[in-house]
Design a protein around this motif. Sequence first.
Motif, short mmCIF file in Angstrom:
data_model
loop_
_atom_site.label_atom_id
_atom_site.label_comp_id
_atom_site.label_asym_id
_atom_site.label_seq_id
_atom_site.Cartn_x
_atom_site.Cartn_y
_atom_site.Cartn_z
N ILE A 132 0.84 -1.20 0.00
CA ILE A 132 0.00 0.00 0.00
C ILE A 132 0.87 1.25 0.00
O ILE A 132 0.62 2.19 -0.75
CB ILE A 132 -0.98 -0.01 1.19
N GLN A 133 1.91 1.25 0.83
CA GLN A 133 2.81 2.41 0.88
C GLN A 133 3.49 2.64 -0.46
O GLN A 133 3.60 3.77 -0.93
CB GLN A 133 3.84 2.22 1.99
N ALA A 134 3.94 1.57 -1.08
CA ALA A 134 4.59 1.70 -2.39
C ALA A 134 3.62 2.22 -3.44
O ALA A 134 3.98 3.08 -4.26
CB ALA A 134 5.18 0.35 -2.82
N ALA A 135 2.39 1.72 -3.42
CA ALA A 135 1.39 2.17 -4.39
C ALA A 135 1.05 3.64 -4.17
O ALA A 135 0.92 4.41 -5.14
CB ALA A 135 0.13 1.31 -4.28
N LEU A 136 0.91 4.05 -2.93
CA LEU A 136 0.62 5.46 -2.65
C LEU A 136 1.79 6.36 -3.07
O LEU A 136 1.58 7.46 -3.58
CB LEU A 136 0.29 5.66 -1.16
N GLN A 137 2.99 5.87 -2.86
CA GLN A 137 4.17 6.65 -3.27
C GLN A 137 4.20 6.82 -4.78
O GLN A 137 4.45 7.91 -5.29
CB GLN A 137 5.45 5.96 -2.77
N ARG A 138 3.92 5.74 -5.53
CA ARG A 138 3.87 5.84 -6.99
C ARG A 138 2.75 6.78 -7.44
O ARG A 138 2.92 7.56 -8.37
CB ARG A 138 3.66 4.45 -7.62
N LEU A 139 1.61 6.71 -6.76
CA LEU A 139 0.48 7.58 -7.08
C LEU A 139 0.86 9.04 -6.85
O LEU A 139 0.57 9.90 -7.67
CB LEU A 139 -0.73 7.19 -6.22
N ARG A 140 1.54 9.31 -5.75
CA ARG A 140 1.96 10.69 -5.43
C ARG A 140 2.97 11.19 -6.47
O ARG A 140 2.87 12.34 -6.92
CB ARG A 140 2.58 10.75 -4.04
N GLN A 141 3.91 10.36 -6.87
CA GLN A 141 4.96 10.78 -7.79
C GLN A 141 4.44 10.99 -9.21
O GLN A 141 4.96 11.83 -9.94
CB GLN A 141 6.09 9.75 -7.82
N SER A 142 3.43 10.26 -9.61
CA SER A 142 2.97 10.32 -11.00
C SER A 142 1.77 11.24 -11.21
O SER A 142 1.25 11.31 -12.32
CB SER A 142 2.64 8.92 -11.51
N ASN A 143 1.32 11.96 -10.16
CA ASN A 143 0.16 12.83 -10.29
C ASN A 143 0.41 14.16 -9.60
O ASN A 143 1.28 14.28 -8.73
CB ASN A 143 -1.08 12.17 -9.68
N SER A 144 -0.42 15.13 -9.97
CA SER A 144 -0.35 16.43 -9.31
C SER A 144 -0.87 16.29 -7.88
O SER A 144 -1.60 15.33 -7.58
CB SER A 144 -1.20 17.44 -10.07
N PRO A 145 -0.52 17.21 -6.99
CA PRO A 145 -1.00 17.12 -5.60
C PRO A 145 -2.53 17.08 -5.49
O PRO A 145 -3.08 16.34 -4.68
CB PRO A 145 -0.44 18.38 -4.93
N SER A 146 -3.23 17.83 -6.34
CA SER A 146 -4.70 17.82 -6.26
C SER A 146 -5.27 16.49 -6.74
O SER A 146 -6.23 15.96 -6.16
CB SER A 146 -5.29 18.98 -7.07
N ALA A 147 -4.69 15.91 -7.80
CA ALA A 147 -5.15 14.61 -8.28
C ALA A 147 -4.86 13.52 -7.24
O ALA A 147 -5.68 12.63 -7.00
CB ALA A 147 -4.48 14.25 -9.60
N PHE A 148 -3.68 13.60 -6.61
CA PHE A 148 -3.33 12.65 -5.56
C PHE A 148 -4.33 12.75 -4.40
O PHE A 148 -4.81 11.74 -3.89
CB PHE A 148 -1.90 12.92 -5.06
N GLN A 149 -4.66 13.97 -3.98
CA GLN A 149 -5.59 14.16 -2.86
C GLN A 149 -6.98 13.61 -3.21
O GLN A 149 -7.63 12.97 -2.39
CB GLN A 149 -5.68 15.65 -2.49
N THR A 150 -7.42 13.84 -4.44
CA THR A 150 -8.72 13.32 -4.88
C THR A 150 -8.73 11.80 -4.85
O THR A 150 -9.68 11.17 -4.38
CB THR A 150 -9.05 13.82 -6.31
N ALA A 151 -7.64 11.18 -5.33
CA ALA A 151 -7.55 9.72 -5.35
C ALA A 151 -7.56 9.15 -3.94
O ALA A 151 -8.27 8.17 -3.66
CB ALA A 151 -6.28 9.28 -6.09
#
Length: 180
Positions: A132-151
């Motif tokens: 889960i931590q690795a997936a969240l880290q990849r999500l954070r790195q590959s998206n803008s902060p607003s897109a990450f927060q929405t996800a």
Amino acid sequence: MSDDSTITVHLTVTAKPGAPRVPLSLKKSATCTELRNATSVTTQIPLDALKLIVRGRLIANDDTKIAVQEFKLEEGSVLHCMGKPSSTPAASTPPATASAAAPVASAAGGATVTTTTPAAPPATPPAASNNIQAALQRLRQSNSPSAFQTAVTTLQKMIANIVKNPMEEKYRRVKKQNAA
């Protein structure tokens, strides 16, 4: 008028944690009793010790109910098998190096069982929290902060809904066309 087409469901055996899911081909017209018999043959769990669970419901012996209709089984559904497999000489031999598939006809005649033995046991998976931590880290790195927060907000809402309403099937599916 009976529907003789088949679906493939997957069996998980709770007595063997980490074991791969076992595919089971089942006629759509098979009764609950036929499904239980085929599952017992496939998993080598004695019928009297077998507890077969799908979507939180126990499947009991019943020749009057069609399993696919009664339990809304679909292609790829997962059935949880509780019970200890009987120890037979064939079950105690180690699996072959290559995968092998062997079709077996059920005594009940309602299902054709195809089992697959894995070539080797799967490697020990990393802890779920690491995944889960690795997936969240990849999500954070590959998206803008607003897109990450929405996800993350969407994921939190989905998990909260499942925890609050574990028996509601509508919370177990995600509609791809949703804006979030």
